[in-house]
Structures are given as C-alpha cells and as structure tokens.
Scaffold this motif. Structure first.
Motif, PDB file in Angstrom:
ATOM      1  N   GLY A 167       3.317   4.955  -8.039  1.00 49.74           N
ATOM      2  CA  GLY A 167       2.530   3.752  -7.790  1.00 49.74           C
ATOM      3  C   GLY A 167       1.180   3.796  -8.480  1.00 49.74           C
ATOM      4  N   VAL A 168       0.541   4.982  -8.471  1.00 48.86           N
ATOM      5  CA  VAL A 168      -0.748   5.125  -9.159  1.00 48.86           C
ATOM      6  C   VAL A 168      -0.575   4.986 -10.662  1.00 48.86           C
ATOM      7  CG1 VAL A 168      -2.613   6.729  -9.666  1.00 48.86           C
ATOM      8  CG2 VAL A 168      -1.753   6.530  -7.328  1.00 48.86           C
TER       9      VAL A 168
ATOM     10  N   GLY B  74       5.390   1.405  -2.749  1.00 45.59           N
ATOM     11  CA  GLY B  74       5.288   2.858  -2.855  1.00 45.59           C
ATOM     12  C   GLY B  74       5.032   3.509  -1.512  1.00 45.59           C
ATOM     13  N   LEU B  75       4.229   2.868  -0.661  1.00 43.90           N
ATOM     14  CA  LEU B  75       3.946   3.405   0.669  1.00 43.90           C
ATOM     15  C   LEU B  75       5.198   3.390   1.545  1.00 43.90           C
ATOM     16  CD1 LEU B  75       1.722   4.539   2.462  1.00 43.90           C
ATOM     17  CD2 LEU B  75       1.128   2.190   3.111  1.00 43.90           C
TER      18      LEU B  75
ATOM     19  N   HIS C  90       2.718  -2.684  -1.534  1.00 39.71           N
ATOM     20  CA  HIS C  90       2.872  -1.540  -0.633  1.00 39.71           C
ATOM     21  C   HIS C  90       4.252  -0.903  -0.737  1.00 39.71           C
ATOM     22  CE1 HIS C  90      -0.911  -2.715   1.207  1.00 39.71           C
ATOM     23  NE2 HIS C  90      -0.441  -3.928   1.394  1.00 39.71           N
TER      24      HIS C  90
ATOM     25  N   ILE D 125       7.871  11.686  -1.672  1.00 39.91           N
ATOM     26  CA  ILE D 125       6.558  11.256  -1.170  1.00 39.91           C
ATOM     27  C   ILE D 125       5.534  11.318  -2.299  1.00 39.91           C
ATOM     28  CG2 ILE D 125       4.684  11.844   0.412  1.00 39.91           C
ATOM     29  CD1 ILE D 125       6.830  12.971   2.307  1.00 39.91           C
ATOM     30  N   CYS D 126       5.501  12.455  -2.989  1.00 33.57           N
ATOM     31  CA  CYS D 126       4.552  12.611  -4.100  1.00 33.57           C
ATOM     32  C   CYS D 126       4.922  11.716  -5.276  1.00 33.57           C
ATOM     33  CB  CYS D 126       4.517  14.071  -4.551  1.00 33.57           C
ATOM     34  SG  CYS D 126       3.985  15.232  -3.278  1.00 33.57           S
TER      35      CYS D 126
ATOM     36  N   PHE E 230       6.707   8.825  -5.402  1.00 29.80           N
ATOM     37  CA  PHE E 230       6.446   7.400  -5.207  1.00 29.80           C
ATOM     38  C   PHE E 230       4.940   7.116  -5.171  1.00 29.80           C
ATOM     39  CE2 PHE E 230      10.850   7.122  -3.378  1.00 29.80           C
ATOM     40  CZ  PHE E 230      11.335   6.272  -4.360  1.00 29.80           C
ATOM     41  N   ALA E 231       4.187   8.021  -4.548  1.00 34.76           N
ATOM     42  CA  ALA E 231       2.733   7.840  -4.549  1.00 34.76           C
ATOM     43  C   ALA E 231       2.181   7.945  -5.971  1.00 34.76           C
ATOM     44  CB  ALA E 231       2.081   8.870  -3.649  1.00 34.76           C
ATOM     45  N   ALA E 232       2.598   9.000  -6.702  1.00 39.32           N
ATOM     46  CA  ALA E 232       2.139   9.161  -8.075  1.00 39.32           C
ATOM     47  C   ALA E 232       2.649   8.035  -8.963  1.00 39.32           C
ATOM     48  CB  ALA E 232       2.603  10.509  -8.626  1.00 39.32           C
TER      49      ALA E 232
ATOM     50  N   ALA F 231       7.406   6.165   0.388  1.00 43.28           N
ATOM     51  CA  ALA F 231       6.858   7.457   0.801  1.00 43.28           C
ATOM     52  C   ALA F 231       7.136   7.726   2.273  1.00 43.28           C
ATOM     53  CB  ALA F 231       5.356   7.501   0.519  1.00 43.28           C
ATOM     54  N   CYS F 232       7.009   6.695   3.118  1.00 40.27           N
ATOM     55  CA  CYS F 232       7.331   6.882   4.540  1.00 40.27           C
ATOM     56  C   CYS F 232       8.811   7.216   4.718  1.00 40.27           C
ATOM     57  CB  CYS F 232       6.976   5.612   5.323  1.00 40.27           C
ATOM     58  SG  CYS F 232       5.211   5.455   5.676  1.00 40.27           S
TER      59      CYS F 232
END
Length: 446
Positions: free
Chosen positions: A157-158, A246-247, A244, A150-151, A153-155, A250-251
């Motif tokens: 993507g950023v 990465g979102l 989207h 989760i972290c 893929f979010a990181a 994360a899901c």
C-alpha cells in the motif's frame, strides 16, 4: 519433531523457508499493485478482483495437464525455474502503457505453470522433514505467510502510493528473482520422486485415483469450496474501501497467523479433527455482517475474527495425507493447492460479478452465506467418527475401512491383504498447513 527450534536445525529447511517467504512477499505486493492498476484503468470491481485472484483460475488447466510433473522433475530446478518465470511475468505487467487485456494474457499464461509450484514445493517439504515433521513445517510456512502478508500488504500500500503500481510490480519481480537465487544456491540436488516422463494421460490417471475415494473427495471439497468463497469476499476489499484495502488485507493476514499458531501449536492433536467444521463456519459467519455495511473498525474486527477460520486447512490436510498413498504425496498436495487456488479464482469471479449488479457489501454477504451452506452440507463426512475408506495399493479407494477411532485396532487384521492397506496416521504432536500460500490463498500465498 515437536518444536520450531528442532525444525530450523534441519539444514535444508532454512533455504526452503526463505524461498517460500520471498515468493509470498512478491505475490502479495504484486497482486495488490495489479489490482489497483486495473481498477484505476477500468473502474470495474470484477476486473479488479480477477486481476488479484483470477490467475488462480488458470491453475485448473495445469492441474488437468501438467501436475504429473510435480513428482517427475528435480525439485531444485523446478522451484528455481518457476520463481524466475513468475518474476519475468510480473516485470512484463509493469511495462508502461501495457493494455489491461495484455496483463490478463500474462496472468493466463503463468497460471498453468504455477500449478506445479504447490506439488513441487510441498512434496519437497515432505522429503526434507518426513511425515512426522511435515505438518509442523507447514505451520511455520503458514505463520510466515501471515506475517509476510501483513508486511507485504502494508508495504504494498505504501509503495503503490509512493512509487505507483508499476514501481510496486517491479519490486515484486525483484523478490521473485531473489527467491530463485536462494532456491538455486541453498537447496540440495535431489532426484525426482517418481520415475517416468510426465504426461497429460498420467496426470488424468493420478487425478482419477485421488478423486475416486469418497473420504478424499470430501476432504478436497472442504479444503477448496468454503475457502474459495471467502476469498471472493476478500477480492472485493479494493472496491469496498479503496483507501483502506491494505489495512483489511493486513487484518486478514493477522487473523490467519493467530489461527495457525493456536491450532498448530497449542491445540492437542486429538482435538484437531473435531474443529474442522467449526473453523470453516468461523471463516464465513463474520462476513455476514457486511450486509449492513459496517463502519471500518467493525469491518476490521470481522475480518480479523473470520480469518482465524483458515486454520481449518491444517487438520484437513492432516486427514488428506493420512488417506493418500506415499507415491502420490506430491501429486495429491499439488492437486490440493491447484484446486484451492482455482476455487479461489472462481470465488473472486463470482463475487465480482455479483458486486457489478448489486454492491460490494451485498456480494460479500452472499458469498459468506454460500460458504456456510457448503460447510453444513459437508459436515457429516468430516465428523471424527465418519467412516473412512483406506487407500488401496492402486489408490482407487474401493475398500471400505473403519472410522478413525477404529482404524488402528483393525490394521493388523488387514495387513495380509494384497488389496487394502491400513490408513496411515500422523505420529506425534503435529502442526498446521494453505493456504497455499498461500501458498495457501493468493492473499495468503500460493
């Protein structure tokens, strides 16, 4: 061992956990970055999927040639060396102007060596925690992998947006280097689990021993195929929703985390074998919704629900270990990890090829339908009352055993036999184990 607090009181488990966590974070970030880089350069869903999950295909080479080394090299040296090698390969992929074919060449070179990682890692975990704590330890690794994905893929993507894909790859290489440092300084020196020199012939011989028993074959197929086909769906997140992706990942990681906690911590041990088939079906059925190209909120909900089904790996691994001789534990877990990642690579390649000719949504629905069919075909052999063969001393599984429910009552009558050993049961209230890391799946750690 029944609680997570007891688990972390074991001194060597904490550095082992940190080493695995750093590698999951590195793999998550670098895989997403490489997928973006290849898709930006080629516009090909197939190549993008292979960039993220294709390295797993090369693990079949290592599983066929190198896997006997998993029990024959010192675990600390092996984990340190593998982390350094993966970090170096990731740094090479970040070189400016590196052609796409060269990036794939690096992936192909790293794949066979990476196949050792699962066997070494989980064989060492089996030594640190012993049999009664192994699945609880795997549950913690799985849950941490879900949180880190989760972290990550979010990181990732950023970082892809802020630093570019190349900068994200360099960040992944740094995490691999940190994992190598923790393994070298935190893990104790241990001798190899088996004597002798590793060889291709020994790898083939042990693979044949593990594959020879019908119940183990069924468990291996259930661990590999439904999982791999659904990873094919995940490999199309980037072409399906580039902004989207990465979102969605994360899901998926959040769903995995929920499944691991639910099955590993709260479902009674007697119920876990009954949930193998339902969880495998849950893994696939929600993806059928993608046939109608759902809106993003509905797609996110489907992914979240489906990935709870990855928790099927936990009771399946428990069953695998109960059917495996102790001297083959590292090899058996390495074969599980390599086979799972290989089938995930095959799933990604198939999904990408179908998407090239149709669309990402059509391909995702087709892969989900295939996963449902495979699960239904394997279901009779996964029933709690299905006959099991007990592993023989030379691991060929020729002896015919009783069902799970009867094996304890008949173990004494078989104790005097030189050819058949009773199937070992996992004591206590145990917990999960995938993806390796990914490792359960690449999007879940290797």
């Amino acid at each position: 061992m029944r609680t997570y607090r007891q688990l972390f009181r074991i001194p060597e488990f904490t550095p082992f956990f940190l080493t695995s966590a750093l590698q999951v974070g590195a793999q998550t970030m670098s895989g997403l970055a490489l997928g973006h880089r290849v898709y930006a350069a080629t516009g090909s869903p197939l190549l993008s999927a292979l960039a993220m999950f294709g390295p797993a295909l090369a693990q079949v080479i290592g599983a066929a040639t190198l896997l006997s080394a998993a029990d024959r090299i010192p675990p600390r040296a092996a984990l340190t060396g593998l982390a350094l090698l993966l970090g170096l390969g990731t740094a090479v992929q970040a070189l400016p102007g590196l052609p796409v074919w060269a990036a794939f060449a690096v992936l192909l070179a790293l794949g066979p060596v990476s196949s050792l990682g699962g066997g070494v890692r989980y064989g060492l975990l089996h030594e640190i925690l012993a049999r009664e704590g192994y699945l609880l330890g795997r549950s913690v690794l799985n849950m941490s992998a879900g949180l880190l994905q989760i972290c990550g893929f979010a990181a990732g993507g950023v970082l892809v947006t802020v630093l570019s894909a190349r900068g994200t790859l360099l960040a992944g290489a740094a995490l691999y280097a940190a994992a190598a440092a923790v393994a070298r300084c935190g893990l104790g020196r241990r001798p190899p689990r088996a004597a002798g020199r590793p060889s291709v012939a020994d790898t083939w011989r042990n693979n044949a021993r593990l594959w020879s028993a019908g119940p183990r074959r069924t468990v291996y197929l259930a661990l590999w195929v439904p999982n791999g086909l659904i990873v094919g769906c995940e490999s199309l997140y980037v072409p399906y929703a580039p902004r989207h992706a990465g979102l969605l990942f994360a899901c998926g990681a959040l769903g995995m985390l929920a499944g691991d906690i639910l099955i590993g911590r709260y479902v009674p041990r007697r119920w876990r074998p009954r949930l193998c088939v339902p969880l495998c079906l849950l893994l696939a059925v929600p993806y059928l919704l993608f046939a109608v190209r759902p809106a993003l909120p509905l797609a996110l909900a489907a992914v979240l629900l489906a990935t709870v089904g990855y928790a099927a790996n936990l009771p399946l691994q428990e069953r695998l270990m109960s059917l495996t001789p102790d001297e083959l534990s590292g090899h058996a877990l390495g074969l599980h990890s390599s086979g799972m990642l290989t089938l995930q690579g095959v799933g990604a390649a198939l999904a990408g090829a179908v998407a090239e000719r149709t669309s990402p949504t059509t391909a995702m629905a087709a892969m989900a339908a295939a996963s449902v069919v495979v699960t239904i075909a394997l279901a009779p052999g996964l029933r709690p009352g299905a006959p099991e063969r007990r592993p023989t001393q030379d691991g060929d599984g020729d002896g015919t055993g009783d069902s799970d429910s009867d094996s304890d009552s008949n173990s004494n009558s078989n104790s005097n036999s030189n050819d058949i050993r009773p199937c070992r049961k996992m004591p206590g209230k145990l917990a999960p184990a995938q993806r390796e890391s990914p490792p359960s799946r690449p999007s879940a750690g290797a």
